[in-house]
Enzyme design. Sequence first.
Site, PDB file in Angstrom:
ATOM      1  N   SER A 119       0.724  -1.261   0.101  1.00  0.00           N
ATOM      2  CA  SER A 119       0.130   0.006   0.093  1.00  0.00           C
ATOM      3  C   SER A 119       0.920   1.416   0.006  1.00  0.00           C
ATOM      4  CB  SER A 119      -0.711  -0.027   1.148  1.00  0.00           C
ATOM      5  OG  SER A 119      -1.668  -1.075   1.348  1.00  0.00           O
ATOM      6  N   HIS A 140      -2.091  -3.328  -6.732  1.00  0.00           N
ATOM      7  CA  HIS A 140      -2.627  -3.100  -5.506  1.00  0.00           C
ATOM      8  C   HIS A 140      -4.217  -3.363  -5.440  1.00  0.00           C
ATOM      9  CE1 HIS A 140      -3.570   0.283  -2.310  1.00  0.00           C
ATOM     10  NE2 HIS A 140      -3.252  -0.678  -1.693  1.00  0.00           N
ATOM     11  N   GLU A 152      -5.508  -1.187  -8.396  1.00  0.00           N
ATOM     12  CA  GLU A 152      -4.369  -0.206  -8.939  1.00  0.00           C
ATOM     13  C   GLU A 152      -3.234  -0.718  -9.608  1.00  0.00           C
ATOM     14  OE1 GLU A 152      -4.616   4.175  -6.565  1.00  0.00           O
ATOM     15  OE2 GLU A 152      -4.457   2.099  -5.227  1.00  0.00           O
ATOM     16  N   ASN A 190      -5.453   5.951  -1.879  1.00  0.00           N
ATOM     17  CA  ASN A 190      -5.086   6.291  -0.506  1.00  0.00           C
ATOM     18  C   ASN A 190      -4.531   7.784  -0.401  1.00  0.00           C
ATOM     19  OD1 ASN A 190      -5.922   3.918   0.789  1.00  0.00           O
ATOM     20  ND2 ASN A 190      -4.010   2.912   0.568  1.00  0.00           N
TER      21      ASN A 190
HETATM   22  P1  NAD Z   1      -1.946  -9.623   7.040  1.00  0.00           P
HETATM   23  O1  NAD Z   1      -1.230  -9.317   8.163  1.00  0.00           O
HETATM   24  O2  NAD Z   1      -3.368 -10.164   7.149  1.00  0.00           O
HETATM   25  O3  NAD Z   1      -1.229 -10.613   6.053  1.00  0.00           O
HETATM   26  C1  NAD Z   1       0.292 -10.734   5.980  1.00  0.00           C
HETATM   27  C2  NAD Z   1       0.814 -12.274   5.921  1.00  0.00           C
HETATM   28  O4  NAD Z   1       1.768 -12.484   5.475  1.00  0.00           O
HETATM   29  C3  NAD Z   1       0.499 -13.123   7.164  1.00  0.00           C
HETATM   30  O5  NAD Z   1       0.046 -14.326   7.026  1.00  0.00           O
HETATM   31  C4  NAD Z   1       2.037 -13.584   7.541  1.00  0.00           C
HETATM   32  O6  NAD Z   1       2.272 -14.707   7.996  1.00  0.00           O
HETATM   33  C5  NAD Z   1       2.653 -13.544   6.234  1.00  0.00           C
HETATM   34  N1  NAD Z   1       4.142 -13.256   6.269  1.00  0.00           N
HETATM   35  C6  NAD Z   1       4.680 -12.712   6.824  1.00  0.00           C
HETATM   36  N2  NAD Z   1       6.260 -12.887   6.366  1.00  0.00           N
HETATM   37  C7  NAD Z   1       6.160 -13.740   5.471  1.00  0.00           C
HETATM   38  C8  NAD Z   1       7.177 -14.263   4.722  1.00  0.00           C
HETATM   39  N3  NAD Z   1       8.510 -14.106   4.797  1.00  0.00           N
HETATM   40  N4  NAD Z   1       6.709 -15.004   3.730  1.00  0.00           N
HETATM   41  C9  NAD Z   1       5.723 -15.458   3.451  1.00  0.00           C
HETATM   42  N5  NAD Z   1       4.432 -15.008   4.223  1.00  0.00           N
HETATM   43  C10 NAD Z   1       4.736 -14.035   5.108  1.00  0.00           C
HETATM   44  O7  NAD Z   1      -1.680  -8.345   6.139  1.00  0.00           O
HETATM   45  P2  NAD Z   1      -2.672  -7.897   4.976  1.00  0.00           P
HETATM   46  O8  NAD Z   1      -3.453  -6.822   5.580  1.00  0.00           O
HETATM   47  O9  NAD Z   1      -3.239  -9.184   4.094  1.00  0.00           O
HETATM   48  O10 NAD Z   1      -1.543  -7.009   3.925  1.00  0.00           O
HETATM   49  C11 NAD Z   1      -0.672  -7.572   3.241  1.00  0.00           C
HETATM   50  C12 NAD Z   1      -0.271  -6.714   2.280  1.00  0.00           C
HETATM   51  O11 NAD Z   1      -1.239  -6.134   1.492  1.00  0.00           O
HETATM   52  C13 NAD Z   1       0.560  -5.435   2.821  1.00  0.00           C
HETATM   53  O12 NAD Z   1       1.458  -5.233   1.769  1.00  0.00           O
HETATM   54  C14 NAD Z   1      -0.508  -4.522   2.689  1.00  0.00           C
HETATM   55  O13 NAD Z   1       0.124  -3.255   2.804  1.00  0.00           O
HETATM   56  C15 NAD Z   1      -1.217  -4.653   1.521  1.00  0.00           C
HETATM   57  N6  NAD Z   1      -2.578  -4.178   1.591  1.00  0.00           N
HETATM   58  C16 NAD Z   1      -3.502  -4.215   2.493  1.00  0.00           C
HETATM   59  C17 NAD Z   1      -4.596  -3.830   2.487  1.00  0.00           C
HETATM   60  C18 NAD Z   1      -5.860  -3.804   3.624  1.00  0.00           C
HETATM   61  O14 NAD Z   1      -6.765  -3.421   3.590  1.00  0.00           O
HETATM   62  N7  NAD Z   1      -5.380  -4.669   4.682  1.00  0.00           N
HETATM   63  C19 NAD Z   1      -5.201  -3.290   1.318  1.00  0.00           C
HETATM   64  C20 NAD Z   1      -4.448  -3.199   0.144  1.00  0.00           C
HETATM   65  C21 NAD Z   1      -3.142  -3.792   0.132  1.00  0.00           C
END
Ligand code: NAD
Length: 291
Positions: A119, A140, A152, A190
């Site tokens: 993000s 994204h 995106e 964002n």
């Molecule tokens: P989350 O915490 O729900 O999930 C992250 C996952 O990554 C976890 O299951 C964790 O175990 C895993 N992980 C950590 N290190 C790892 C590794 N080395 N290898 C494999 N897996 C690993 O987070 P999320 O909300 O799903 O966010 C994930 C990404 O998406 C981030 O970059 C975030 O910025 C982006 N994002 C989030 C949103 C939102 O609203 N939550 C929206 C758009 C983008």
Amino acid sequence: MAIQTVGIVGAGQMGSGIAHVFALAGYDVLLNDVNADSLSKGLDTIRRNLERQASRGKITEAERDAALARIRTTLTLAELGPTDLVIEAATERETVKQAIFDALLPHLKPETILTSNTSSISITRLASRTDRPEKFMGFHFMNPVPVMQLVELIRGIATDQPTYDALLEVVGRLGKTAASAEDFPAFIVNRILVPMINEAVYTLYEGVGNVRSIDEALKLGANHPMGPLELADFIGLDTCLAIMNVLYDGLADSKYRPCPLLTKYVEAGWLGRKTQRGFYDYRGETPVPTR
Ligand code: NAD
């Protein structure tokens, strides 16, 4: 190159949603996480959401079963080597994403497109540390992925046109709509949404309105489906603050300074729905404004 197999790194909120929509669109998905518990929780979420879509008649039972059958999970990152497209959706920390790319690259086919669902982290910087900056992009998705229509597409400075075109085609096959954004802090959604939320917190901080009047004003006066403070609680106040800091640091403009009241809520651990308290208190039957 036709894309058919997709590797997804991270099976959290976003990774599981991304796996869901790719499998439903007919791609073969290999979902990876470091944590076995995250993998099984991610798969449970996908199963539950596909089930809900089938029970509402949005997809058939055959489509549900076929989608589930297309998803495999693995704790071994190297198994993603033969995939055509990799989407990194792990924890939002640059060192984590960096380590994933370092470990994955030796196993990856030269033609594989590499993407990140970040993000806020610079796509150009992430790309520059890989062996394929021209085949690297920001991809994204919005939360919740199966529901939100937009994706995106963010080009790094080195991204080539065939890579962009290939991802645009993928977005079409997912039945979603792409918006192209250049690689500047917080991209498009964002960049606009979070400063609006921050301004709503300033409006509260300065006593112009209270929580209820600010949310009512934007819902009824600007036709927003949710008020900005209600939306902030949904996103997470820590996430909103982190995005404001990315804008403030990355664009060096004081207009992006985070509201001190937003910082205070985060310091209190009042992060919104996920901690049951933010601009509203969710511990009772109905949400109660905290100001
Ligand atoms: P989350 O915490 O729900 O999930 C992250 C996952 O990554 C976890 O299951 C964790 O175990 C895993 N992980 C950590 N290190 C790892 C590794 N080395 N290898 C494999 N897996 C690993 O987070 P999320 O909300 O799903 O966010 C994930 C990404 O998406 C981030 O970059 C975030 O910025 C982006 N994002 C989030 C949103 C939102 O609203 N939550 C929206 C758009 C983008």
